[in-house]
Design a protein around this motif. Structure first.
Motif, PDB file in Angstrom:
ATOM      1  N   PHE A 118       0.879  -1.168   0.000  1.00 36.98           N
ATOM      2  CA  PHE A 118       0.000   0.000   0.000  1.00 36.98           C
ATOM      3  C   PHE A 118       0.912   1.212   0.000  1.00 36.98           C
ATOM      4  O   PHE A 118       1.770   1.332   0.871  1.00 36.98           O
ATOM      5  N   TYR A 119       0.761   2.105  -0.961  1.00 43.19           N
ATOM      6  CA  TYR A 119       1.725   3.185  -1.182  1.00 43.19           C
ATOM      7  C   TYR A 119       1.039   4.545  -1.212  1.00 43.19           C
ATOM      8  O   TYR A 119      -0.052   4.693  -1.751  1.00 43.19           O
ATOM      9  N   ALA A 120       1.721   5.539  -0.670  1.00 44.95           N
ATOM     10  CA  ALA A 120       1.253   6.922  -0.734  1.00 44.95           C
ATOM     11  C   ALA A 120       1.599   7.491  -2.103  1.00 44.95           C
ATOM     12  O   ALA A 120       2.691   7.284  -2.613  1.00 44.95           O
ATOM     13  N   ASN A 121       0.648   8.193  -2.685  1.00 45.19           N
ATOM     14  CA  ASN A 121       0.857   8.831  -3.985  1.00 45.19           C
ATOM     15  C   ASN A 121       0.577  10.324  -3.848  1.00 45.19           C
ATOM     16  O   ASN A 121      -0.118  10.914  -4.652  1.00 45.19           O
ATOM     17  N   HIS A 122       1.121  10.923  -2.791  1.00 42.66           N
ATOM     18  CA  HIS A 122       0.830  12.322  -2.489  1.00 42.66           C
ATOM     19  C   HIS A 122       1.383  13.288  -3.527  1.00 42.66           C
ATOM     20  O   HIS A 122       0.890  14.408  -3.643  1.00 42.66           O
ATOM     21  N   ALA A 123       2.389  12.889  -4.275  1.00 43.51           N
ATOM     22  CA  ALA A 123       2.913  13.765  -5.325  1.00 43.51           C
ATOM     23  C   ALA A 123       1.866  13.965  -6.414  1.00 43.51           C
ATOM     24  O   ALA A 123       1.824  15.007  -7.064  1.00 43.51           O
ATOM     25  N   ASN A 124       1.014  12.956  -6.627  1.00 44.81           N
ATOM     26  CA  ASN A 124      -0.032  13.046  -7.640  1.00 44.81           C
ATOM     27  C   ASN A 124      -1.246  13.804  -7.122  1.00 44.81           C
ATOM     28  O   ASN A 124      -1.814  14.626  -7.826  1.00 44.81           O
ATOM     29  N   PHE A 125      -1.630  13.519  -5.890  1.00 48.51           N
ATOM     30  CA  PHE A 125      -2.820  14.125  -5.309  1.00 48.51           C
ATOM     31  C   PHE A 125      -2.727  13.969  -3.793  1.00 48.51           C
ATOM     32  O   PHE A 125      -2.459  12.868  -3.316  1.00 48.51           O
ATOM     33  N   PRO A 126      -2.909  15.029  -3.011  1.00 52.07           N
ATOM     34  CA  PRO A 126      -2.819  14.896  -1.562  1.00 52.07           C
ATOM     35  C   PRO A 126      -3.795  13.838  -1.049  1.00 52.07           C
ATOM     36  O   PRO A 126      -4.957  13.827  -1.429  1.00 52.07           O
ATOM     37  N   ASN A 127      -3.309  12.946  -0.239  1.00 51.28           N
ATOM     38  CA  ASN A 127      -4.096  11.883   0.373  1.00 51.28           C
ATOM     39  C   ASN A 127      -4.523  10.797  -0.621  1.00 51.28           C
ATOM     40  O   ASN A 127      -5.520  10.122  -0.413  1.00 51.28           O
ATOM     41  N   ASP A 128      -3.763  10.624  -1.690  1.00 48.20           N
ATOM     42  CA  ASP A 128      -4.010   9.551  -2.655  1.00 48.20           C
ATOM     43  C   ASP A 128      -3.150   8.354  -2.274  1.00 48.20           C
ATOM     44  O   ASP A 128      -2.004   8.522  -1.833  1.00 48.20           O
ATOM     45  N   HIS A 129      -3.691   7.155  -2.420  1.00 55.44           N
ATOM     46  CA  HIS A 129      -2.973   5.925  -2.114  1.00 55.44           C
ATOM     47  C   HIS A 129      -3.196   4.910  -3.229  1.00 55.44           C
ATOM     48  O   HIS A 129      -4.226   4.929  -3.893  1.00 55.44           O
ATOM     49  N   ILE A 130      -2.230   4.016  -3.384  1.00 61.05           N
ATOM     50  CA  ILE A 130      -2.325   2.960  -4.388  1.00 61.05           C
ATOM     51  C   ILE A 130      -2.048   1.624  -3.708  1.00 61.05           C
ATOM     52  O   ILE A 130      -1.044   1.468  -3.015  1.00 61.05           O
ATOM     53  N   ALA A 131      -2.948   0.666  -3.942  1.00 63.83           N
ATOM     54  CA  ALA A 131      -2.760  -0.705  -3.475  1.00 63.83           C
ATOM     55  C   ALA A 131      -2.246  -1.527  -4.660  1.00 63.83           C
ATOM     56  O   ALA A 131      -2.808  -1.465  -5.752  1.00 63.83           O
ATOM     57  N   LEU A 132      -1.158  -2.253  -4.442  1.00 64.92           N
ATOM     58  CA  LEU A 132      -0.540  -3.046  -5.495  1.00 64.92           C
ATOM     59  C   LEU A 132      -0.802  -4.526  -5.248  1.00 64.92           C
ATOM     60  O   LEU A 132      -0.590  -5.022  -4.138  1.00 64.92           O
ATOM     61  N   TYR A 133      -1.252  -5.219  -6.284  1.00 66.86           N
ATOM     62  CA  TYR A 133      -1.598  -6.638  -6.193  1.00 66.86           C
ATOM     63  C   TYR A 133      -0.817  -7.443  -7.219  1.00 66.86           C
ATOM     64  O   TYR A 133      -0.522  -6.958  -8.323  1.00 66.86           O
ATOM     65  N   MET A 134      -0.541  -8.697  -6.874  1.00 67.84           N
ATOM     66  CA  MET A 134       0.127  -9.635  -7.769  1.00 67.84           C
ATOM     67  C   MET A 134      -0.882 -10.680  -8.231  1.00 67.84           C
ATOM     68  O   MET A 134      -1.602 -11.254  -7.413  1.00 67.84           O
ATOM     69  N   PHE A 135      -0.923 -10.920  -9.542  1.00 63.92           N
ATOM     70  CA  PHE A 135      -1.786 -11.931 -10.132  1.00 63.92           C
ATOM     71  C   PHE A 135      -0.926 -13.158 -10.425  1.00 63.92           C
ATOM     72  O   PHE A 135      -0.234 -13.220 -11.439  1.00 63.92           O
ATOM     73  N   ASP A 136      -0.962 -14.126  -9.511  1.00 63.65           N
ATOM     74  CA  ASP A 136      -0.148 -15.333  -9.686  1.00 63.65           C
ATOM     75  C   ASP A 136      -0.736 -16.269 -10.732  1.00 63.65           C
ATOM     76  O   ASP A 136       0.004 -16.886 -11.500  1.00 63.65           O
ATOM     77  N   THR A 137      -2.051 -16.421 -10.739  1.00 61.70           N
ATOM     78  CA  THR A 137      -2.702 -17.283 -11.722  1.00 61.70           C
ATOM     79  C   THR A 137      -3.775 -16.492 -12.444  1.00 61.70           C
ATOM     80  O   THR A 137      -4.646 -15.890 -11.817  1.00 61.70           O
ATOM     81  N   TRP A 138      -3.674 -16.489 -13.759  1.00 67.02           N
ATOM     82  CA  TRP A 138      -4.606 -15.731 -14.582  1.00 67.02           C
ATOM     83  C   TRP A 138      -4.690 -16.384 -15.958  1.00 67.02           C
ATOM     84  O   TRP A 138      -3.879 -17.220 -16.318  1.00 67.02           O
TER      85      TRP A 138
END
Length: 157
Positions: A90-110
């Motif tokens: 879970f990452y802060a993306n405050h440079a893009n927008f104050p109080n913006d966050h990004i959750a990163l997910y891995m797709f192991d099987t697709w």
């Protein structure tokens, strides 16, 4: 890129950010990582923003982050989850927008699925980690180095 959206981005983005800030105290986005059988990672290039990105987007009203990343990966990347994706961070993306966050997910099987046919994605493709496009965004490059090259993890996108 000569897309009108990129040319007008410096004017359009501040208006949207102001509107989002007015409507929401915080914003949440998601990004997904999928590798093909050769270990290459999926990246997309949008029609409205420069550079190559991990597929993803915003979490919509009444949608969970997992639902959003599954939807975005199918729509943008043509990747349908066979099993639930795993949360990487879970990452802060405050440079893009104050109080913006990004959750990163891995797709192991697709499995492949038809991506959404619209004007949002200019290109998509799988790239070897040692042969990424030159204009991969800093956040995307940072996440890939953390995941696959044991780089120190940053809390910022």
């Amino acid at each position: 890129m000569s897309s009108w959206r990129i040319r007008f981005e410096p004017m359009i983005t501040p208006v949207f950010r102001w509107w989002w800030r007015l409507r929401r105290g915080a914003t949440l986005g998601v990004r997904g990582v999928a590798q093909d059988e050769a270990g290459r990672v999926l990246l997309v290039r949008h029609t409205y923003a420069a550079g190559w990105h991990l597929p993803g987007g915003g979490v919509e009203h009444r949608e969970t982050a997992v639902e959003a990343v599954v939807r975005e990966m199918a729509e943008e990347g043509g990747v349908e989850a066979v099993s639930p994706p795993k949360l990487i961070g879970f990452y802060a993306n405050h440079a893009n927008f104050p109080n913006d966050h990004i959750a990163l997910y891995m797709f192991d099987t697709w499995r492949p699925c038809p991506p959404r046919a619209d004007q949002e994605i200019a290109e998509r493709g799988f790239f070897a980690l040692d042969a990424l496009p030159e204009d991969v965004t800093k956040g995307t490059r940072r996440r890939l180095k953390e995941m696959f090259a044991s780089a120190p993890v940053s809390p910022d996108w």
